[in-house]
Scaffold this active site. Structure first.
Site, PDB file in Angstrom:
ATOM      1  CE1 TYR A  22      -3.572  -2.563   0.887  1.00 38.60           C
ATOM      2  CE2 TYR A  22      -2.304  -3.052   2.857  1.00 38.60           C
ATOM      3  CZ  TYR A  22      -3.334  -3.360   1.990  1.00 38.60           C
ATOM      4  OH  TYR A  22      -4.121  -4.444   2.242  1.00 38.60           O
ATOM      5  CE1 TYR A 150      -8.631  -4.900   2.131  1.00 43.88           C
ATOM      6  CE2 TYR A 150      -8.581  -6.139   4.186  1.00 43.88           C
ATOM      7  CZ  TYR A 150      -7.995  -5.776   2.994  1.00 43.88           C
ATOM      8  OH  TYR A 150      -6.774  -6.302   2.647  1.00 43.88           O
ATOM      9  CG  ASP A 244     -13.862 -11.112   6.849  1.00 45.50           C
ATOM     10  OD1 ASP A 244     -13.133 -11.502   7.787  1.00 45.50           O
ATOM     11  OD2 ASP A 244     -13.416 -10.544   5.828  1.00 45.50           O
ATOM     12  CE  LYS A 273      -5.651  -7.907   9.561  1.00 45.36           C
ATOM     13  NZ  LYS A 273      -6.746  -7.873   8.672  1.00 45.36           N
TER      14      LYS A 273
HETATM   15  C1  LIG Z   1      -7.132  -8.119   7.265  1.00 48.46           C
HETATM   16  C2  LIG Z   1      -8.453  -8.576   6.821  1.00 48.46           C
HETATM   17  C3  LIG Z   1      -8.595  -9.485   5.751  1.00 48.46           C
HETATM   18  C4  LIG Z   1      -7.423  -9.968   4.929  1.00 48.46           C
HETATM   19  O1  LIG Z   1      -6.483 -10.683   5.674  1.00 48.46           O
HETATM   20  P1  LIG Z   1      -5.013 -10.904   5.069  1.00 48.46           P
HETATM   21  O2  LIG Z   1      -4.364 -11.793   6.076  1.00 48.46           O
HETATM   22  O3  LIG Z   1      -4.388  -9.560   4.985  1.00 48.46           O
HETATM   23  O4  LIG Z   1      -5.166 -11.550   3.746  1.00 48.46           O
HETATM   24  C5  LIG Z   1      -9.856  -9.913   5.420  1.00 48.46           C
HETATM   25  N1  LIG Z   1     -10.943  -9.479   6.098  1.00 48.46           N
HETATM   26  C6  LIG Z   1     -10.842  -8.626   7.128  1.00 48.46           C
HETATM   27  C7  LIG Z   1     -12.080  -8.208   7.849  1.00 48.46           C
HETATM   28  C8  LIG Z   1      -9.599  -8.137   7.527  1.00 48.46           C
HETATM   29  O5  LIG Z   1      -9.508  -7.261   8.539  1.00 48.46           O
END
Ligand SMILES: *Cc1c(COP(=O)(O)O)cnc(C)c1O
Length: 426
Positions: A22, A150, A244, A273
């Site tokens: 980024y 996202y 998600d 995460k």
């Molecule tokens: C960070 C994130 C992703 C992507 O995860 P990566 O490990 O960077 O591929 C997907 N969804 C959410 C809600 C996120 O915060």
């Protein structure tokens, strides 16, 4: 600033060869060289120490270098760092799958491991699409997701991000086309979504949403009622419901998972995460029994055809198990509640300052949204000069500290943000 005199050789030499995330590298400041981490602190090569306000994209929920995580990692490294997951099994992954299933509500029982959040979301999308194929419904190939969302950076996940965040116009022709609609926050948007589903339900495999917080898309909050409406729409029109929880999972919003606060059981949950407490890459897509059952068949083609090389990596699973131990042994959710109070008090002085559009907090997330931020680079420099590591983006400054952050840490982070806002954000 880190000038040429203090920059270590590995930074200047290596910067000719790495490609940063980024980042318009032509104009960006070089990254800060970190030589050690401890707790909530980043130690820089020139001796400076920064308080980390975002815990490395909110992964390091126990702070850096927690001795319990390190011990688990060292033990695992000495016995079994990794074996392939195809045809071989090991204790750490199988124990972790049981523990995740026990922690998640309802019959979210089946855990598929991957290595990154984006891939877990792709796996969830694949599960949902193939779920319908296996049941003989061929038309359900699209995902319904939401503006402000996202879900990752890979091509498939970009297509379900907010069209601006996912750069849909730049990548027209490359991205698969899904439906990105406004979240049903009020009666009007709910009616619009319902009308949309009336027309399109037969082509939608799943509804995909970040529950309670749309994170990387702008730290936008919504309440549990929105998620209950989505559950209801999914039940009435058929699509699976995917949460998600890569940002929200593991305590960030105040409960272990955001779906608990909403009282909703989705059909698939994605996690990553904070899953390993910020130490190693690992992710999971966890499905309900009825989703898994659609793949349980005499037909070999009905199997889920996915299998990352490093799937269920033993080091990552060992440290994820150790991270779950810490959630059991240490008062993490109480710490999140305390941090929520400190963030709310500490950022409140920003409200009403010139240029401030909104101040909001949820769990261990604090956000100051500006009317606009014109010069992110100058703003970042000013924050570093105040001894804090905060990474504003777009129009927001936000904090997602480690849950082990002390009141003093959090107040210093809030103080630094309040100071720069008071001085006028460039
Ligand atoms: C960070 C994130 C992703 C992507 O995860 P990566 O490990 O960077 O591929 C997907 N969804 C959410 C809600 C996120 O915060």
């Amino acid at each position: 600033m880190t000038g040429p005199l203090s920059a270590p050789g590995w930074l200047t030499d290596g910067m000719r060869h790495v490609w940063l995330p980024y980042c318009q590298m032509k104009h960006a400041d070089p990254p800060l060289p970190v030589v050690a981490t401890a707790g909530t602190r980043l130690h820089l090569a020139d001796g400076r120490e920064l308080i980390d306000g975002i815990a490395s994209w909110w992964t390091a929920c126990h702070g850096y270098n927690h001795p319990h995580l390190r011990a688990a990692l060292e033990r695992q490294a000495a016995t079994l760092p990794h074996v392939m997951f195809g045809g071989l099994a090991h204790e750490q992954a199988l124990v972790l799958a049981q523990r995740l299933a026990a922690l998640l509500p309802g019959d979210l029982e089946r855990v598929f491991f991957a290595e990154s959040g984006s891939v877990a979301v792709e796996v969830a999308m694949k599960m949902a699409t193939q779920y319908w194929l296996n049941r003989g419904e061929r038309g359900r190939t699209r995902i319904l997701s939401f503006t402000g969302g996202y879900h990752g950076d890979t091509i498939a996940t970009m297509a379900v991000c907010d069209p601006e965040e996912g750069m849909h116009s730049l990548f027209t022709g490359l991205l698969p086309e899904h439906h990105v609609r406004p979240l049903p926050r009020d009666p009007d948007s709910l009616a619009a979504l319902e009308a949309f589903l009336e027309r399109h339900a037969g082509e939608i495999a799943a509804i995909l949403v970040e529950p309670l917080v749309q994170g990387a898309g702008g730290m936008l909050f919504h309440d549990g009622a929105v998620l209950r409406r989505l559950r209801d729409l999914a039940d009435r029109y058929g699509p699976l419901l995917i949460f998600d929880e890569i940002f929200t999972g593991f305590g960030r919003t105040g409960t272990m998972f955001a779906c608990e606060a909403a009282g909703v059981v989705p059909d698939i949950v994605t996690l990553s995460k904070a899953l390993t407490g910020g130490t190693l890459p690992l992710s999971a897509a966890v499905a309900r029994t009825r989703v898994f059952d659609a793949f349980w068949s005499d037909d070999p083609m009905a199997a889920l055809m996915h299998g990352p090389t490093y799937m269920g990596n033993a080091l990552a699973c060992a440290v994820a198990n150790a991270s779950l131990d810490l959630f059991e042994r240490e008062p993490r959710l109480a710490q999140v509640a305390a941090i929520h109070g400190w963030l709310s008090a500490g950022l409140e002085p920003c409200r009403g300052l010139p240029g401030v559009k909104d101040v909001r907090t949820l769990g261990a997330i604090g956000v100051v949204q500006m009317e606009r931020i014109g010069d992110l680079r100058a703003l970042k420099r000013r924050l570093v000069a105040k001894g804090v590591w905060v990474r504003p983006f777009r129009d927001i400054l936000y904090l997602t500290p480690a849950f082990t952050a002390t009141q003093e840490d959090v107040m210093r982070l809030c103080g630094a943000i309040t100071d720069v806002v008071r001085q006028g954000v460039p």
